[in-house]
Each structure stands twice: as structure tokens, then as C-alpha cells.
Design an enzyme around this catalytic site. Sequence first.
Site, PDB file in Angstrom:
ATOM      1  N   VAL A  86       0.898  -1.146   0.000  1.00  0.00           N
ATOM      2  CA  VAL A  86       0.000   0.000   0.000  1.00  0.00           C
ATOM      3  C   VAL A  86       0.936   1.195   0.000  1.00  0.00           C
ATOM      4  CG1 VAL A  86      -1.871   1.223   1.128  1.00  0.00           C
ATOM      5  CG2 VAL A  86      -1.683  -1.253   1.376  1.00  0.00           C
ATOM      6  N   GLU A  87       0.973   1.918  -1.113  1.00  0.00           N
ATOM      7  CA  GLU A  87       1.912   3.028  -1.259  1.00  0.00           C
ATOM      8  C   GLU A  87       1.167   4.348  -1.112  1.00  0.00           C
ATOM      9  OE1 GLU A  87       5.157   2.642  -4.023  1.00  0.00           O
ATOM     10  OE2 GLU A  87       4.247   0.831  -4.858  1.00  0.00           O
ATOM     11  N   GLY A  88       1.674   5.195  -0.209  1.00  0.00           N
ATOM     12  CA  GLY A  88       1.022   6.455   0.075  1.00  0.00           C
ATOM     13  C   GLY A  88       0.157   6.350   1.315  1.00  0.00           C
ATOM     14  N   ASN A  95      -5.520   7.272   1.741  1.00  0.00           N
ATOM     15  CA  ASN A  95      -5.538   6.369   0.598  1.00  0.00           C
ATOM     16  C   ASN A  95      -6.719   5.404   0.764  1.00  0.00           C
ATOM     17  OD1 ASN A  95      -4.998   4.192  -1.204  1.00  0.00           O
ATOM     18  ND2 ASN A  95      -2.821   4.635  -1.164  1.00  0.00           N
ATOM     19  N   GLU A 142      10.646   2.147  -8.692  1.00  0.00           N
ATOM     20  CA  GLU A 142       9.295   2.690  -8.530  1.00  0.00           C
ATOM     21  C   GLU A 142       8.475   2.593  -9.807  1.00  0.00           C
ATOM     22  OE1 GLU A 142       6.152   4.079  -6.459  1.00  0.00           O
ATOM     23  OE2 GLU A 142       8.125   3.720  -5.597  1.00  0.00           O
TER      24      GLU A 142
END
Length: 432
Positions: A86-88, A95, A142
Site C-alpha cells: 500500500v503506497e502512500g 488512501n 518505482e
Amino acid sequence: MVANVAVLLVMVAISSSLFISKAVAVEATPTVIIVGAGMSGISAAKRLSDAGIKDILILEATDRIGGRIHKTNFAGLSVEMGANWVEGVNGKEVNPIWTMVNKLKLKTYYSDYENLTANTYKQAVPSTPIEMSIDYYKYDYEFAEPPRVTSLLNTEPLPTFSNFGEDLYFVADPRGYESVVHLVAQEFLQVDKSGVITDPRLKLNKAVIEIRHSRSGVIVKTEDGSVYRAGYVMVSASVGVLQTNLINFEPDLPTWKIMAIYQFDMGIYTKIFLKFPYKFWPSGNGTEFFLYAHEKRGYYTIWQQLEREYPGANALLVTVTDDESRRIEQQPDFETKAEVMQVLRDMFGKNIPEVTDILVPKWWSNRFYKGTFSNWPIGVTRYEIYFTGEHTSEHYNGYVHGAYLAGIDSADMLIKCVKGRMCKYDVMPKGT
């Protein structure tokens, strides 16, 4: 500048591509066919259902939902072959995927990259490979592709982190990251007491090979010979798939739409899992990630030891991307294993134990995906077709939350078209 696009009979979008064909004076059952049950397709279907368009049919090519969010068993561990983080997280906005993960109480682990420069191993060569490995970590790790092909519109600044927060959390739960897709699906599809989807509106193992559209409606054909008719169809397929001949459109898509599809890049991000009889690498705080500096860009550069995520499993994860991913997918796993062992011996000495198990996901070779996520390429500055899917998200292409939010946006366009006959949209350039 705004691109004004008049939609007459056909609207097409890609990667969970939105393809809408307007039926005229025909009774269509169902109203909407959705091709693909990844995050975007399921998100769009829920949005349609919430708006009262419940007469839908979801055709999924594989035997499961979730798309590029997919768990598997590896040496007794439940690992993620595709999306893993889970990015951010922990920013000014929440998010939506993080909200779902917390609702499900999935096991997640904060990824700590702070001490990475202190954990760098190199060949006996000049310092240039070290600089290249750090550059690889900052960009390729990324975006799955090198800076030379990545548009600044996709990197400076990166909205995922500026909006949702700088933190990343690694999902390592036996139920799998795909649980978030099931959570969305269960909000509008019928399930049994154990949570298994039983809704007849979802059909698995239905690979779509042809879509015919005309003023009398749309016809969707699948690989097993089935034929379905509807008023509208929303296609959920990756950019990589749309760049192949898996789905034939009749009549052909307009030239400008085909060109837009081929302008996008489909990145390849390969997480190779390795298991050993015992650990021989540093563990504890500040040791989770480490770099290998090689003269060849991206040659087994980014490493992660998984002691927190899988205690006592003696497992490592090494990430490769782009050309290295393609090369590795085309060679036998035993050759990859030999390369990995040589790299590890360079880092930790010749007396380390042999790897006992190896898992090499092969997303590029899979005809239903042809890669892992999109990368916004240099030279593409605006939306040229109507989109749904992670790569179509104006701010979050390449991410799970991008797929989820793009599905909602695409469904909203379709809802306006179906209910209000508002099938003309102003498509804004990226970054405005």
C-alpha cells in the site's frame, strides 16, 4: 489546453479500457458487459450497481478475480506475485486502499528504506555501479523503467506520496492483498456463507477475443465460443494486452485511438522470492533493504530480507525490472537460481547455503497481462481516449489506488452516457 472529444457511437478506453458503444432501439441483456475482474473492473461494476445499473455481466479471462493483485503459496508462505505494497500512507489525505486494508485487518509491515545507503554491496569494480544502483533504486524500482523513458509528468512531484503520504506498507497476510478486491466485489455481488462469490453476473474463465459494435448494440465473443449481447461494454485489460491481438475489435478502432494505446508503456516488475535453510544476511533494525551494485543496470539490484514479514522463514526478495525481467522470464529458473547465488556469494561470501526454493513470477509472458503496471512515457501529455484502469488514472497510474479510483471515474462517465445521454466529455491534459 482542453481536448474536446465528441463521442458519437463509440468511446474507447484502455487498461481496464473503457469501450462504450451506444445501442439504438434494441433490447440488450445485460445493459453493460464488463470485460475483466481486476480492481478497475470490479470498482467500476460496483459504481454502476450503486447507481442502479445492476443488469451487468462481468467476464473474466482467468479462474479468479483480482487481476494483477494475486497471492500464491511459496514454500509454505503466502506471498504476493503482483502488487505487494500500500503506497502512500500517513499523509494529508487517506488512501482508499489503506482504509480497506485496515477494515480487513490485513497484516502489513512498514517498509524502512532509511538505512539503504549503508547496506550497499558492490563488485570489485569502480564506483560508477554504486551510483547506478542508487539511481535504479530511485527510478526503476518505482516505475519499472529507466529515467530515459519516463516522463517527468509521472515523477515530479509524485501525487501518490504528496497527497497520501510518504509511507509504504508491505502486505503479508495469508488472505492476500486480493482481499481488497473481494471486499469491493462482495458489496454488490452475491456470496455464500463462506464469502465465495456465487453471483451469476460474474463468469470466470471467459477470455474475450472479439467485440463487435454497431448502431444495433454490441456483441462480445469469448474463446470458448460463447456469445453475449449488450447495450454497452467496458473493457478491463492492461495496456500490454491491448497492444496484442488478443481482443479483436470490429470495426477496427480509429487510428488515433490505436496510436494512443501504443504510445503507453507497460512496465515489468518482477519480485523473485527465495528461501534458504538458514539466514546468512544481517537482520534487525536498519537492515531490511540492501543494494547490490553491478556494472549492468538492474542486475539483481534491490534486495529485501523478510524476517519481520515471515519470521523464521529465512526468505529473501530480490526485484528486477524491464529488460532484466524479460531476460529472466525467458530462461529456466535454474539459471536464475545460479545467477542469484553468484550475486549473494559476491555479497556474503562463498560459504553461504544454496537456495532451497525459488519463485519467479512471469507477468510479461502471461497473455492476459503482458506486464505488471503502466509507466507514463515521454511525449504523452494528455488523455487521448477515455480511460479506466490504473494507467489511465490522471494522478495515480501504476498503483492499486489508481486502478480503484479510475474504475469509479470511468463508471461515472458511463452512467452519464447511459442515463443522461451525456456522451461528450472534455478531456484535460495530464498535470492540469
